[in-house]
Design a protein around this motif. Structure first.
Motif, PDB file in Angstrom:
ATOM      1  N   ALA A 272       0.832  -1.202   0.000  1.00 54.30           N
ATOM      2  CA  ALA A 272       0.000   0.000   0.000  1.00 54.30           C
ATOM      3  C   ALA A 272       0.870   1.257   0.000  1.00 54.30           C
ATOM      4  CB  ALA A 272      -0.935  -0.008   1.214  1.00 54.30           C
ATOM      5  N   LEU A 273       1.921   1.261   0.810  1.00 56.24           N
ATOM      6  CA  LEU A 273       2.820   2.416   0.828  1.00 56.24           C
ATOM      7  C   LEU A 273       3.466   2.633  -0.535  1.00 56.24           C
ATOM      8  CD1 LEU A 273       4.707   2.056   4.259  1.00 56.24           C
ATOM      9  CD2 LEU A 273       2.793   3.579   3.700  1.00 56.24           C
ATOM     10  N   ALA A 274       3.730   1.553  -1.259  1.00 58.56           N
ATOM     11  CA  ALA A 274       4.379   1.665  -2.567  1.00 58.56           C
ATOM     12  C   ALA A 274       3.514   2.386  -3.585  1.00 58.56           C
ATOM     13  CB  ALA A 274       4.746   0.275  -3.093  1.00 58.56           C
ATOM     14  N   THR A 275       2.208   2.521  -3.322  1.00 61.99           N
ATOM     15  CA  THR A 275       1.316   3.203  -4.269  1.00 61.99           C
ATOM     16  C   THR A 275       1.164   4.692  -3.975  1.00 61.99           C
ATOM     17  OG1 THR A 275      -0.760   2.886  -3.007  1.00 61.99           O
ATOM     18  CG2 THR A 275      -0.022   1.060  -4.416  1.00 61.99           C
ATOM     19  N   LEU A 276       1.744   5.187  -2.885  1.00 62.23           N
ATOM     20  CA  LEU A 276       1.495   6.574  -2.473  1.00 62.23           C
ATOM     21  C   LEU A 276       2.334   7.561  -3.279  1.00 62.23           C
ATOM     22  CD1 LEU A 276       1.382   6.269   1.431  1.00 62.23           C
ATOM     23  CD2 LEU A 276      -0.505   6.111  -0.214  1.00 62.23           C
ATOM     24  N   PRO A 277       1.717   8.581  -3.846  1.00 61.99           N
ATOM     25  CA  PRO A 277       2.481   9.630  -4.535  1.00 61.99           C
ATOM     26  C   PRO A 277       3.412  10.343  -3.558  1.00 61.99           C
ATOM     27  CG  PRO A 277       0.133   9.798  -5.032  1.00 61.99           C
ATOM     28  CD  PRO A 277       0.266   8.819  -3.911  1.00 61.99           C
ATOM     29  N   GLY A 278       4.651  10.558  -3.968  1.00 61.55           N
ATOM     30  CA  GLY A 278       5.605  11.289  -3.142  1.00 61.55           C
ATOM     31  C   GLY A 278       6.484  10.426  -2.277  1.00 61.55           C
ATOM     32  N   ILE A 279       6.223   9.122  -2.196  1.00 60.10           N
ATOM     33  CA  ILE A 279       7.015   8.243  -1.335  1.00 60.10           C
ATOM     34  C   ILE A 279       8.420   8.089  -1.926  1.00 60.10           C
ATOM     35  CG2 ILE A 279       6.482   6.003  -2.395  1.00 60.10           C
ATOM     36  CD1 ILE A 279       6.049   6.574   1.313  1.00 60.10           C
ATOM     37  N   VAL A 280       9.443   8.204  -1.088  1.00 62.45           N
ATOM     38  CA  VAL A 280      10.815   8.186  -1.588  1.00 62.45           C
ATOM     39  C   VAL A 280      11.723   7.427  -0.620  1.00 62.45           C
ATOM     40  CG1 VAL A 280      10.665  10.345  -2.886  1.00 62.45           C
ATOM     41  CG2 VAL A 280      11.299  10.403  -0.474  1.00 62.45           C
ATOM     42  N   VAL A 281      12.846   6.939  -1.143  1.00 66.42           N
ATOM     43  CA  VAL A 281      13.921   6.430  -0.296  1.00 66.42           C
ATOM     44  C   VAL A 281      14.722   7.627   0.184  1.00 66.42           C
ATOM     45  CG1 VAL A 281      16.065   5.110  -0.229  1.00 66.42           C
ATOM     46  CG2 VAL A 281      14.083   4.175  -1.414  1.00 66.42           C
ATOM     47  N   THR A 282      14.781   7.817   1.505  1.00 66.76           N
ATOM     48  CA  THR A 282      15.529   8.951   2.042  1.00 66.76           C
ATOM     49  C   THR A 282      16.936   8.560   2.478  1.00 66.76           C
ATOM     50  OG1 THR A 282      14.617   8.586   4.265  1.00 66.76           O
ATOM     51  CG2 THR A 282      13.415  10.076   2.803  1.00 66.76           C
ATOM     52  N   GLU A 283      17.173   7.272   2.722  1.00 65.80           N
ATOM     53  CA  GLU A 283      18.519   6.803   3.066  1.00 65.80           C
ATOM     54  C   GLU A 283      18.583   5.300   2.825  1.00 65.80           C
ATOM     55  OE1 GLU A 283      21.775   6.973   6.750  1.00 65.80           O
ATOM     56  OE2 GLU A 283      19.773   7.843   6.990  1.00 65.80           O
ATOM     57  N   GLU A 284      19.556   4.882   2.028  1.00 62.53           N
ATOM     58  CA  GLU A 284      19.689   3.461   1.694  1.00 62.53           C
ATOM     59  C   GLU A 284      20.157   2.636   2.891  1.00 62.53           C
ATOM     60  OE1 GLU A 284      18.906   1.702  -0.819  1.00 62.53           O
ATOM     61  OE2 GLU A 284      18.599   3.080  -2.495  1.00 62.53           O
ATOM     62  N   GLN A 285      21.060   3.198   3.702  1.00 62.40           N
ATOM     63  CA  GLN A 285      21.623   2.482   4.845  1.00 62.40           C
ATOM     64  C   GLN A 285      21.371   3.312   6.105  1.00 62.40           C
ATOM     65  OE1 GLN A 285      23.371  -0.646   4.746  1.00 62.40           O
ATOM     66  NE2 GLN A 285      22.422  -0.710   2.735  1.00 62.40           N
ATOM     67  N   ALA A 286      20.199   3.164   6.666  1.00 58.53           N
ATOM     68  CA  ALA A 286      19.823   3.925   7.857  1.00 58.53           C
ATOM     69  C   ALA A 286      20.034   3.061   9.099  1.00 58.53           C
ATOM     70  CB  ALA A 286      18.367   4.369   7.772  1.00 58.53           C
ATOM     71  N   SER A 287      20.824   3.566  10.027  1.00 62.78           N
ATOM     72  CA  SER A 287      21.123   2.820  11.259  1.00 62.78           C
ATOM     73  C   SER A 287      20.122   3.201  12.343  1.00 62.78           C
ATOM     74  CB  SER A 287      22.541   3.144  11.725  1.00 62.78           C
ATOM     75  OG  SER A 287      22.836   2.453  12.922  1.00 62.78           O
ATOM     76  N   LEU A 288      19.602   2.173  13.020  1.00 62.72           N
ATOM     77  CA  LEU A 288      18.618   2.397  14.071  1.00 62.72           C
ATOM     78  C   LEU A 288      18.823   1.353  15.159  1.00 62.72           C
ATOM     79  CD1 LEU A 288      16.172   4.250  14.700  1.00 62.72           C
ATOM     80  CD2 LEU A 288      14.704   2.485  13.746  1.00 62.72           C
ATOM     81  N   ASP A 289      19.371   1.802  16.299  1.00 62.65           N
ATOM     82  CA  ASP A 289      19.571   0.923  17.451  1.00 62.65           C
ATOM     83  C   ASP A 289      20.374  -0.324  17.076  1.00 62.65           C
ATOM     84  OD1 ASP A 289      19.290   0.235  20.158  1.00 62.65           O
ATOM     85  OD2 ASP A 289      17.546  -1.024  19.739  1.00 62.65           O
ATOM     86  N   GLY A 290      21.451  -0.131  16.329  1.00 61.51           N
ATOM     87  CA  GLY A 290      22.331  -1.237  15.997  1.00 61.51           C
ATOM     88  C   GLY A 290      21.906  -2.060  14.800  1.00 61.51           C
ATOM     89  N   ARG A 291      20.796  -1.738  14.176  1.00 64.39           N
ATOM     90  CA  ARG A 291      20.342  -2.443  12.983  1.00 64.39           C
ATOM     91  C   ARG A 291      20.292  -1.471  11.813  1.00 64.39           C
ATOM     92  NH1 ARG A 291      14.772  -4.899  14.879  1.00 64.39           N
ATOM     93  NH2 ARG A 291      14.658  -2.780  15.754  1.00 64.39           N
ATOM     94  N   THR A 294      16.463   0.289   5.224  1.00 66.68           N
ATOM     95  CA  THR A 294      16.210   1.343   4.252  1.00 66.68           C
ATOM     96  C   THR A 294      15.146   2.283   4.804  1.00 66.68           C
ATOM     97  OG1 THR A 294      16.708  -0.169   2.425  1.00 66.68           O
ATOM     98  CG2 THR A 294      15.522   1.853   1.878  1.00 66.68           C
ATOM     99  N   ALA A 295      15.429   3.586   4.762  1.00 69.01           N
ATOM    100  CA  ALA A 295      14.480   4.590   5.246  1.00 69.01           C
ATOM    101  C   ALA A 295      13.586   5.039   4.098  1.00 69.01           C
ATOM    102  CB  ALA A 295      15.215   5.779   5.849  1.00 69.01           C
ATOM    103  N   ILE A 296      12.286   4.941   4.307  1.00 68.98           N
ATOM    104  CA  ILE A 296      11.290   5.346   3.318  1.00 68.98           C
ATOM    105  C   ILE A 296      10.507   6.513   3.918  1.00 68.98           C
ATOM    106  CG2 ILE A 296       9.308   4.637   1.934  1.00 68.98           C
ATOM    107  CD1 ILE A 296      11.734   3.047   1.209  1.00 68.98           C
ATOM    108  N   GLY A 297      10.410   7.620   3.189  1.00 64.07           N
ATOM    109  CA  GLY A 297       9.778   8.798   3.755  1.00 64.07           C
ATOM    110  C   GLY A 297       8.724   9.412   2.863  1.00 64.07           C
ATOM    111  N   LEU A 298       7.882  10.236   3.494  1.00 60.94           N
ATOM    112  CA  LEU A 298       6.897  11.041   2.791  1.00 60.94           C
ATOM    113  C   LEU A 298       7.102  12.483   3.247  1.00 60.94           C
ATOM    114  CD1 LEU A 298       4.464  10.781   0.834  1.00 60.94           C
ATOM    115  CD2 LEU A 298       2.998  10.833   2.856  1.00 60.94           C
ATOM    116  N   PRO A 299       7.845  13.282   2.487  1.00 60.47           N
ATOM    117  CA  PRO A 299       8.137  14.647   2.919  1.00 60.47           C
ATOM    118  C   PRO A 299       6.868  15.448   3.173  1.00 60.47           C
ATOM    119  CG  PRO A 299       9.519  14.019   1.069  1.00 60.47           C
ATOM    120  CD  PRO A 299       8.480  12.947   1.217  1.00 60.47           C
ATOM    121  N   ALA A 300       6.884  16.239   4.239  1.00 69.19           N
ATOM    122  CA  ALA A 300       5.727  17.053   4.592  1.00 69.19           C
ATOM    123  C   ALA A 300       5.549  18.178   3.576  1.00 69.19           C
ATOM    124  CB  ALA A 300       5.897  17.631   5.992  1.00 69.19           C
TER     125      ALA A 300
END
Length: 352
Positions: A272-291, A294-300
């Motif tokens: 469903a997220l893949a169908t949203l207009p404006g959805i983008v990869v904001t960082e290919e290698q995003a680190s979060l708590d040791g893991r 891929t960061a996927i964002g919807l800019p405001a």
């Protein structure tokens, strides 16, 4: 015309949009068009108030919607709005989400009598250097562990504690505010414990869930087909001045954060997220708590923030979320985290 209608017209003018993305956008536009048509033609009853709007009928109207698109698009071109500023789902984001969806659908994670959900959050606290502007800040961690029964209407147990600030933006004001806040919080050696039926930890007079809002109790009945899931989310209550895309993104983000979304529904949410207009990869290698994911964002559309969800495209796991400041604010630079939450889920057979 809404921002969602503009997004649909933008997709019609592009030739690099996947068919499923265009179909989903058109379907949502048809629903909005039907709702508007019924609202405009519904008869008024005698008396002071307007007649109740007829519920929208979801039917395919290719001729009508195509005609409307041509007329409106012509008006936009005449007004000088260039298509170079129109957004569409970035191919990289859509591909990442579809890959993660396939991996999630194959997930055969074990289950237990309880689900242990650990949320490690880092939130930005603000401070004022001059008593007028909140132009300094600090990041402080909070960890909550929740034990959720298989029957989510049962009793949930939650343990919460906070740690000292780890990052400072600014000088004395930020450090004093961080010390003052830490002094009032529960700490690791003295955590706060809560129990609540159905996970309702909210103090009633301080808020609550608006009727119709999707919660974990709705997860078993949510559609496992992307377009149907999007329509179901769009029908749920939303914040004022929120577009369909923003509402879908926010709702999916909030449900994924619970750690309780089953694998098949998680796969549908990614699709469903893949169908949203404006959805983008904001960082290919995003680190979060040791893991790393891929960061996927919807800019405001307005403001200086961006929300991301972070997923592991190879396993389909939801790693967490973050909000990033995109504009400098005093000593707080662009790119600073406003909030991040790492989510870890483990099946267990008992609870405290």
């Amino acid at each position: 015309m809404s921002d969602d209608d503009l997004s649909t017209l933008r997709l019609l003018r592009r030739d690099d949009v996947p068919p499923e993305v265009l179909d989903a956008a058109l379907d949502r536009a048809r629903v909005r068009f039907d709702a508007a048509a019924h609202a405009a033609t519904a008869p008024r009853t005698s008396g002071a108030g307007p007649a109740r709007t007829v519920p929208p009928v979801r039917r395919f109207r290719p001729v009508v919607i195509a005609g409307a698109a041509v007329v409106v698009a012509g008006g936009l071109v005449a007004s000088g709005i260039g298509i170079t500023h129109w957004s569409s789902p970035a191919p990289a984001a859509a591909a990442t989400l579809r890959e993660a969806a396939r991996a999630a659908a194959d997930d055969r994670a074990p289950v237990g009598a309880f689900t242990k959900v650990v949320e490690t959050e880092r939130a930005l606290g603000y401070a004022s250097s001059d008593g007028q502007h909140y132009d300094e800040g600090y990041l402080a961690p909070t960890t909550s562990t929740t034990w959720v029964p298989a029957d989510v209407s049962g009793t949930w147990v939650r343990e919460t504690w906070s740690g000292p600030a780890t990052t400072f933006y600014g000088g004395a004001a930020a450090r004093k505010a961080a010390a003052d806040d830490y002094a009032t919080e529960a700490h690791r050696d003295d955590p706060r414990w809560e129990r609540a039926a159905g996970g309702d930890f909210t103090v009633g007079e301080l808020g609550g869930v608006q009727p119709g809002t999707l919660t974990v109790a709705d997860l078993p009945d949510l559609p496992r087909e992307p377009a149907a899931l999007v329509r179901r989310i769009e029908d749920a209550p939303r914040a004022v001045d929120t577009t369909d895309a923003e509402h879908v993104f926010d709702t999916v983000q909030q449900l994924l954060r619970t750690g309780l979304v089953p694998a098949d529904l998680r796969a549908t949410m990614y699709q469903a997220l893949a169908t949203l207009p404006g959805i983008v990869v904001t960082e290919e290698q995003a680190s979060l708590d040791g893991r790393v994911g891929t960061a996927i964002g919807l800019p405001a559309r307005t403001g200086g923030e961006r929300q991301d969800v972070i997923i592991d495209r190879t396993s389909g796991a939801y790693l967490g979320e973050r909000t990033v400041q995109t504009q400098r604010n005093g000593s707080i630079p662009a790119g600073a985290l406003i909030d991040s939450v790492a989510v870890r889920v483990t099946p267990v057979d008992d609870r405290p």
